[in-house]
Design a protein around this motif. Structure first.
Motif, short mmCIF file in Angstrom:
data_model
loop_
_atom_site.label_atom_id
_atom_site.label_comp_id
_atom_site.label_asym_id
_atom_site.label_seq_id
_atom_site.Cartn_x
_atom_site.Cartn_y
_atom_site.Cartn_z
N VAL A 86 61.26 -24.42 -31.79
CA VAL A 86 61.17 -25.64 -30.99
C VAL A 86 62.56 -26.06 -30.51
O VAL A 86 62.76 -26.35 -29.32
N LEU A 87 63.53 -26.08 -31.41
CA LEU A 87 64.88 -26.50 -31.02
C LEU A 87 65.54 -25.50 -30.08
O LEU A 87 66.29 -25.89 -29.18
N THR A 88 65.23 -24.23 -30.25
CA THR A 88 65.75 -23.22 -29.33
C THR A 88 65.18 -23.43 -27.94
O THR A 88 65.91 -23.42 -26.94
N MET A 89 63.87 -23.65 -27.87
CA MET A 89 63.23 -23.86 -26.56
C MET A 89 63.78 -25.13 -25.90
O MET A 89 64.06 -25.13 -24.69
N GLN A 90 63.97 -26.19 -26.67
CA GLN A 90 64.52 -27.41 -26.09
C GLN A 90 65.95 -27.20 -25.58
O GLN A 90 66.33 -27.75 -24.55
N SER A 91 66.72 -26.39 -26.28
CA SER A 91 68.08 -26.07 -25.84
C SER A 91 68.06 -25.31 -24.53
O SER A 91 68.87 -25.56 -23.63
N ILE A 92 67.14 -24.37 -24.41
CA ILE A 92 67.00 -23.60 -23.17
C ILE A 92 66.59 -24.53 -22.03
O ILE A 92 67.15 -24.47 -20.93
N LYS A 93 65.66 -25.43 -22.30
CA LYS A 93 65.23 -26.39 -21.27
C LYS A 93 66.37 -27.30 -20.86
O LYS A 93 66.39 -27.78 -19.73
N ALA A 94 67.32 -27.52 -21.76
CA ALA A 94 68.49 -28.36 -21.46
C ALA A 94 69.59 -27.57 -20.74
O ALA A 94 70.64 -28.12 -20.42
N GLY A 95 69.35 -26.27 -20.51
CA GLY A 95 70.29 -25.48 -19.73
C GLY A 95 71.08 -24.43 -20.48
O GLY A 95 71.87 -23.70 -19.89
N ALA A 96 70.89 -24.31 -21.78
CA ALA A 96 71.61 -23.29 -22.55
C ALA A 96 70.94 -21.94 -22.41
O ALA A 96 69.73 -21.85 -22.18
N THR A 97 71.72 -20.88 -22.54
CA THR A 97 71.12 -19.55 -22.65
C THR A 97 70.74 -19.36 -24.12
O THR A 97 71.40 -19.89 -25.01
N GLY A 98 69.69 -18.61 -24.35
CA GLY A 98 69.19 -18.45 -25.71
C GLY A 98 69.31 -17.04 -26.23
O GLY A 98 69.07 -16.08 -25.49
N HIS A 99 69.67 -16.95 -27.47
CA HIS A 99 69.73 -15.67 -28.19
C HIS A 99 69.13 -15.94 -29.57
O HIS A 99 69.53 -16.88 -30.25
N MET A 100 68.18 -15.10 -29.97
CA MET A 100 67.54 -15.30 -31.26
C MET A 100 67.71 -14.04 -32.10
O MET A 100 67.50 -12.93 -31.63
N LEU A 101 68.11 -14.25 -33.36
CA LEU A 101 68.30 -13.17 -34.31
C LEU A 101 67.35 -13.41 -35.47
O LEU A 101 67.41 -14.45 -36.13
N LEU A 102 66.45 -12.46 -35.72
CA LEU A 102 65.45 -12.57 -36.77
C LEU A 102 65.81 -11.61 -37.90
O LEU A 102 65.91 -10.41 -37.67
N CYS A 103 66.00 -12.16 -39.10
CA CYS A 103 66.44 -11.34 -40.24
C CYS A 103 65.55 -11.60 -41.45
O CYS A 103 65.00 -12.69 -41.61
N GLY A 104 65.48 -10.62 -42.32
CA GLY A 104 64.70 -10.77 -43.55
C GLY A 104 63.28 -11.17 -43.22
O GLY A 104 62.69 -10.65 -42.27
N PRO A 105 62.71 -12.13 -43.98
CA PRO A 105 61.34 -12.55 -43.70
C PRO A 105 61.18 -13.12 -42.29
O PRO A 105 60.09 -13.05 -41.72
N GLY A 106 62.25 -13.64 -41.71
CA GLY A 106 62.19 -14.12 -40.34
C GLY A 106 61.92 -13.00 -39.35
O GLY A 106 61.34 -13.22 -38.29
N GLY A 107 62.33 -11.79 -39.70
CA GLY A 107 62.09 -10.64 -38.83
C GLY A 107 60.62 -10.31 -38.69
O GLY A 107 60.21 -9.70 -37.70
N ASP A 108 59.83 -10.71 -39.67
CA ASP A 108 58.40 -10.40 -39.62
C ASP A 108 57.71 -11.05 -38.43
O ASP A 108 56.66 -10.58 -37.99
#
Length: 147
Positions: free
Chosen positions: A47-69
């Motif tokens: 949610v916070l990543t999407m809101q940041s993108i909507k505010a004009g930021a470029t987004g990069h997401m790194l999924l690790c460990g259980p987050g990678g699932d």
């Protein structure tokens, strides 16, 4: 007064440090690192990543460990089940973030740790290059979020 130091800090102008940065100093890139197995925590990161993108930021997401699932074609139910209040899943919002132009990658050690190959990942999700990810995280106008 129970906390006289607060009055002293305010009088000294300490509160000025909490003022928002000038627009020129605002982050232009957000790097979100998801490591939690908790679906609610994962979704809040999305949610916070999407809101940041909507505010004009470029987004990069790194999924690790259980987050990678979250990036798996055969993801656990916790990654695909809708969460209140919008009935959105971490994986569903991650896909929308990717469609909005953000890069989504799993940690370089995620797949070897699972004994898997890239074919288990959803389309459009790749394996991160540690030097490139470190460069993104160290950019002067980057904000790093961890969940």
């Amino acid at each position: 007064m129970r906390f006289p130091f607060i009055s002293a800090l305010c009088a000294a102008g300490f509160g000025l440090a909490a003022l928002p940065a000038a627009a020129a100093d605002a982050p232009t890139s957000v790097v979100t690192v998801i490591t939690s197995a908790d679906a609610q925590t994962q979704l809040m990161g999305m949610v916070l990543t999407m809101q940041s993108i909507k505010a004009g930021a470029t987004g990069h997401m790194l999924l690790c460990g259980p987050g990678g699932d979250i990036a798996l074609k055969d993801a656990p139910e916790s990654a695909t089940a809708g969460q209140p209040p919008m009935d959105m899943s971490p994986q569903g919002l991650m896909q929308k973030i990717r469609e909005a132009g953000a890069t989504v990658e799993v940690c370089a050690i995620y797949l070897p740790g699972k004994g898997a190959e890239t074919d288990v990942l959803l389309d459009g999700i790749t394996v991160a290059s540690p030097p490139e990810m470190a460069e993104r995280m160290m950019m002067p106008n980057a904000r790093v979020l961890t969940f």
